[in-house]
Design an enzyme around this catalytic site. Structure first.
Site, PDB file in Angstrom:
ATOM      1  N   TYR A  62       0.806  -1.223   0.000  1.00 16.03           N
ATOM      2  CA  TYR A  62       0.000   0.000   0.000  1.00 16.03           C
ATOM      3  C   TYR A  62       0.841   1.274   0.000  1.00 16.03           C
ATOM      4  O   TYR A  62       0.300   2.373  -0.118  1.00 16.03           O
ATOM      5  CB  TYR A  62      -0.944   0.015   1.213  1.00 16.03           C
ATOM      6  CG  TYR A  62      -1.986  -1.066   1.141  1.00 16.03           C
ATOM      7  CD1 TYR A  62      -1.631  -2.395   1.360  1.00 16.03           C
ATOM      8  CD2 TYR A  62      -3.307  -0.778   0.831  1.00 16.03           C
ATOM      9  CE1 TYR A  62      -2.570  -3.404   1.269  1.00 16.03           C
ATOM     10  CE2 TYR A  62      -4.249  -1.783   0.741  1.00 16.03           C
ATOM     11  CZ  TYR A  62      -3.870  -3.093   0.957  1.00 16.03           C
ATOM     12  OH  TYR A  62      -4.805  -4.085   0.867  1.00 16.03           O
ATOM     13  N   LYS A 102       3.434 -15.590   4.572  1.00 20.11           N
ATOM     14  CA  LYS A 102       3.785 -16.509   3.493  1.00 20.11           C
ATOM     15  C   LYS A 102       5.312 -16.633   3.537  1.00 20.11           C
ATOM     16  O   LYS A 102       6.017 -16.382   2.551  1.00 20.11           O
ATOM     17  CB  LYS A 102       3.271 -15.924   2.159  1.00 20.11           C
ATOM     18  CG  LYS A 102       3.364 -16.857   0.977  1.00 20.11           C
ATOM     19  CD  LYS A 102       2.312 -17.945   0.969  1.00 20.11           C
ATOM     20  CE  LYS A 102       2.505 -18.858  -0.234  1.00 20.11           C
ATOM     21  NZ  LYS A 102       1.684 -20.074  -0.170  1.00 20.11           N
ATOM     22  N   ASP A 158      -2.510 -19.160   2.866  1.00 20.05           N
ATOM     23  CA  ASP A 158      -3.431 -20.038   2.127  1.00 20.05           C
ATOM     24  C   ASP A 158      -4.104 -21.042   3.068  1.00 20.05           C
ATOM     25  O   ASP A 158      -5.310 -21.276   2.993  1.00 20.05           O
ATOM     26  CB  ASP A 158      -2.718 -20.736   0.956  1.00 20.05           C
ATOM     27  CG  ASP A 158      -1.272 -21.089   1.234  1.00 20.05           C
ATOM     28  OD1 ASP A 158      -0.789 -20.861   2.364  1.00 20.05           O
ATOM     29  OD2 ASP A 158      -0.607 -21.622   0.331  1.00 20.05           O
TER      30      ASP A 158
END
Ligand code: NAI
Ligand code: MG
Length: 362
Positions: A139, A191, A224
């Site tokens: 961002y 991740k 995930d």
């Protein structure tokens, strides 16, 4: 006794933002006599209409009012008449970044009687909170394009993670987890198996800061697998801490499983050492949903998310008893079973009728 005055900048914004904020203000008006501070509301004209009229998304005069406020209560910004990104960047992201509101707190706590699409789950299974880092990651706008519009175009947008940014988010999550009446389990979502530079930083900070919180059970989970477990076994979660983009995506899923966008509220906060920064304003409180142009002006929006955002605002302003009253009133309304599927266009009960139900349940 003279009450302390607290200034609340109210930004109804666009579309259903305006409709749901006016229900929130109805609730505030009813509670106002019993608050310990006097709430002074500043109605700020931001959003598509103001932008189209003045060609300025955030005039300096409005920004000054925001800097002088104690908190911001925002509906939503975004309108099909304005190119995407302008209002979001110059209003929402400006407030988050320039006021350094580095925590985005998003409870995914289902109320009994609310709708979950998860077949074998109920309110007692979905009681977790997501702490989303709110000022870094992709961002920040670090990056660029090269050979734009050609077959060789290169587009790079960097995932920015700083030691300071990660540490303050992680520390806040530990503090929250220790303070709340939950299972005292903090899950880091990342991740780290692929983003080995950026997310190994999160892992290291998580375990270093975690040494100060031996009473909290600590675990790390890949994003995930986390998405899968939101659906498969949401009951495993207590508090989650994650980066800006994963938090953004996961909390839409979190909203949907815990009652829908019409019931999901969020707080943008600068919680630790708020006195050390430029502005006195250290919190923006808003529903998770946007301006919903598809249903705007029809009285179909569910105002409970905005009313729950007001609850978070009152909590942050130390008005615990008023916040608790809102919580109980919303619980009564959802338990009444009148609002079956909050984010659907259920025409049987209007925006203002739901607001009235909350007011009469207070
Ligand atoms: P959205 O959240 O406005 O709408 C998504 C879907 O959920 C729509 O079908 C809408 O009708 C429904 N919905 C949302 N809130 C509801 C409510 N309270 N009651 C009943 N149904 C509800 O997201 P969308 O459509 O992606 O974005 C619309 C505009 O809002 C865009 O301009 C977007 O950039 C902006 N936006 C602004 C946000 C903010 O100001 N914080 C957050 C998200 C989007
Ligand atoms: Mg989002």
């Amino acid at each position: 006794m003279v009450r302390e005055v607290k200034k609340i900048a109210v930004v109804p914004g666009d579309g259903i933002g305006r409709e749901v904020i006016s229900e929130g203000l109805k609730v505030l008006k009813k509670l106002e006599p019993n608050l310990s501070a006097e709430f002074c509301l500043l109605d700020l004209d931001l959003g598509a209409d103001a932008y189209l009229r003045t060609h300025e998304a955030m005039p300096d005069s409005v920004w000054k009012e925001i800097l002088g406020a104690d908190a911001i209560y925002l509906g939503a910004v975004g309108d099909p008449r304005v190119p995407p990104g302008i209002l979001e960047r110059e209003v929402l992201l400006r407030i988050r970044f320039d006021l350094d509101l580095y925590i985005n707190l998003r409870p995914c706590e289902m109320y009994a009687g609310a709708f979950t699409p998860l077949k074998h789950k109920s309110a007692s299974d979905i009681r977790f909170t997501v702490v989303r880092e709110n000022t870094e990651s992709v961002y920040t706008g670090v990056g660029g394009v090269f050979k734009k519009g050609t077959a060789e175009e290169v587009a790079i947008q960097e995932d920015v993670n700083t030691r300071k940014g990660v540490e303050r988010a992680v520390r806040y999550a530990y503090e929250l987890c220790a303070a709340r009446a939950g299972k005292r389990e903090l899950t880091l979502v990342d991740k780290a198996n692929v983003l080995t530079y950026a997310h190994q930083l999160w892992r290291r900070v998580f375990s270093e800061v975690g040494q100060e919180y031996p009473q909290i059970k600590q675990s790390a989970l890949y994003v995930d697998a986390c998405a899968m477990d939101f659906v498969r076994r949401p009951e495993r979660f207590d508090v989650i801490v994650t980066n800006n983009i994963f938090g953004d995506i996961l909390t839409d899923l979190g909203a949907v499983i815990s009652g829908g966008l019409g019931l999901s509220a969020s707080a943008n906060l600068r919680p630790l050492a708020p006195e050390k920064t430029v502005s006195r304003c250290w919190g923006m409180f808003e529903p998770v949903h946007g301006s919903a142009p598809d249903i705007a002006g029809k009285g179909l929006a569910n105002p409970l998310a905005a009313i729950l955002a007001l609850k978070m605002l009152l909590e942050a302003m130390n008005e615990k008893s008023a916040a608790q009253k809102i919580e109980q009133a919303v619980a009564k309304v959802t338990a009444g079973g009148k609002i079956f599927k909050p984010e659907s266009t259920d025409t049987s009960i209007s925006t203002s009728a739901i607001g009235d139900l909350v007011v009469s349940s207070l």
